[in-house]
Design a protein around this motif. Structure first.
Motif, short mmCIF file in Angstrom:
data_model
loop_
_atom_site.label_atom_id
_atom_site.label_comp_id
_atom_site.label_asym_id
_atom_site.label_seq_id
_atom_site.Cartn_x
_atom_site.Cartn_y
_atom_site.Cartn_z
N ARG A 218 -3.26 42.52 27.41
CA ARG A 218 -3.19 41.50 28.46
C ARG A 218 -2.33 41.94 29.64
N ASP A 219 -1.18 42.50 29.33
CA ASP A 219 -0.22 42.83 30.39
C ASP A 219 -0.80 43.83 31.37
N ALA A 220 -1.49 44.82 30.82
CA ALA A 220 -2.08 45.84 31.69
C ALA A 220 -3.11 45.19 32.61
N LEU A 221 -3.94 44.32 32.06
CA LEU A 221 -4.95 43.64 32.87
C LEU A 221 -4.28 42.77 33.93
N ALA A 222 -3.28 42.02 33.50
CA ALA A 222 -2.57 41.16 34.45
C ALA A 222 -1.94 41.98 35.56
N HIS A 223 -1.53 43.16 35.22
CA HIS A 223 -0.90 44.01 36.22
C HIS A 223 -1.91 44.48 37.27
N VAL A 224 -3.12 44.77 36.80
CA VAL A 224 -4.17 45.18 37.74
C VAL A 224 -4.50 44.04 38.70
N VAL A 225 -4.49 42.81 38.17
CA VAL A 225 -4.86 41.66 38.99
C VAL A 225 -4.05 41.60 40.27
N ASP A 226 -2.72 41.72 40.14
CA ASP A 226 -1.94 41.54 41.35
C ASP A 226 -1.48 42.85 41.97
N SER A 227 -1.90 43.96 41.37
CA SER A 227 -1.65 45.23 42.05
C SER A 227 -2.61 45.35 43.23
N VAL A 228 -3.52 44.37 43.33
CA VAL A 228 -4.53 44.43 44.40
C VAL A 228 -4.16 43.54 45.57
#
Lengths: 228, 228
Positions: A218-228
């Motif tokens: 989850r954390d990795a996915l969540a990180h991608v979300v707002d790295s954009v």
DNA sequence: GCGGCAAGGTGACTTTGTCACGGACGCCAG
DNA sequence: CTGGCGTCCGTGACAAAGTCACCTTGCCGC
């Protein structure tokens, strides 16, 4: 449904949507007579182009997915109306009047109050609370659409996809969804989704199987979300 | 502005927006006292993030461009509110309440009625015509936003650009606009616009000079618009 | 087991967006 | 007139996303 059941339903929804304070007894009684509770099975279309409805729906249970289809046949999800949230009016009224390509589909079994337009108008004029409710529903929708525009125009699909995966999964860590469905969510092509999911899996964030995705990080996915 | 002028303005706009039939004399008199006519110079921001307004604007003259800016600083034009069209309410109310990144800028000199929210609420409750007006304004906005979503998600930029050129030019066959401004209109990057315009010019559809575009072949441009 | 179908994979290509420049033009001060 | 300066525009190399064509794989009913 017995008469008694029906009455209970009505008591329930008029209080939920109009506020007990400002809805005169006489009006409420008239609403009991002039509205009806409907049920829609999951997967059925609730409103759409070429389907003139003259009643508005207020969700009691279930969720409705509203999407738009382009001339070329590609589709994008605009928003979801979810019962239990503050805003539960499907915008059938708005979208049906344009003979646009917007459609609403029941995502789960849906139970809703169908309110004829004439009754709707009366309530709007008689109940300030109801009016506020309607206005904030419109605001909410416009807000949602602005979000979609921002995402589509400026967002990267990896972030958008990661976001949808987390949203659709909720608290569960597995979700049943095809690549094509995800493509429709985001208004893109299946191949694009396939490639992104492949990349997510390569990085160990998810595990795919046919029609199913398990979320591993989850954390990795969540990180991608707002790295954009 | 003299007292007499002001009165004339008010007579004018209440009839335009609320309908003379359903607006009680007493309410109209109160509106005279509680609203004011404002002017905004071209280029000024009318509403935007970080600018709480508690009045709504109804355009009498001029046009307002409403756009949205992403975190990354890129911008896209959502719609224009043009006086004289059926719908002249700027959605300051809607967009200002989200502390969103939507802003409205006067494209020309603007003259408008500023209506405090409290007065707006009264009018909504007392005048069915005014209510219809407000509702159809919302509908119109949602319709515009759906169009933007369709264009951005599924449209090709050559068609979208050709479309904007024709729209902005109106009946004239020359328009003063920079590549950057066109990029902002469409929510894309300047380089993309530059390349497309270069291509249009190569085909003899337009002639470019610094900050100016002459339209040479309307039909060809119009054909690109719907070939998409 | 097997036929058929939906789901998913892949490579080649086009279109669009990004980045990093650099040149051209207008304008104003010296 | 000339040298700076800011805006506008051109360009090439690249990355990201969408398109097209075709293929493989899993699944379900028979």
């Amino acid at each position: 449904m017995t008469r008694q059941d029906r009455h209970i339903e009505v008591e329930d929804w008029t209080e939920r949507f109009a506020g007990p304070r400002s809805l005169p007894r006489a009006l409420r009684d008239e609403l009991v007579a002039r509205s009806r509770i409907i049920k829609v099975a999951a997967g059925k279309q609730i409103f759409g182009p070429g389907q003139a409805t003259d009643s508005l729906l207020f969700l009691l249970e279930g969720t409705v997915r509203v999407s738009q289809t382009s001339e070329s046949g590609r589709e994008i999800v605009l928003y979801r109306a979810v019962a239990g949230q503050s805003c539960v009016m499907t915008t059938a009224c708005v979208l049906a009047e344009d003979a646009q390509a917007a459609e609403g589909v029941a995502e789960t079994d849906v139970r809703a109050v169908a309110l004829p337009k004439s009754v709707f108008d009366e309530m709007v004029s008689l109940s300030p609370d109801f009016r506020d409710f309607v206005m904030s529903a419109y605001r909410r929708r416009i807000h949602d659409l602005l979000r979609v525009i921002d995402d589509v125009a400026f967002g990267r699909i990896d972030g958008r996809l990661a976001n949808r995966l987390l949203e659709l999964a909720g608290t569960a860590d597995s979700l049943s969804v095809t690549h094509q469905q995800l493509a429709t969510e985001l208004g893109t092509a299946r191949e694009v989704i396939s490639r992104q999911l492949h990349e997510f899996q390569r990085r160990g964030w998810i595990v795919q199987s046919r029609g199913k995705i398990d979320i591993e990080d989850r954390d990795a996915l969540a990180h991608v979300v707002d790295s954009v």
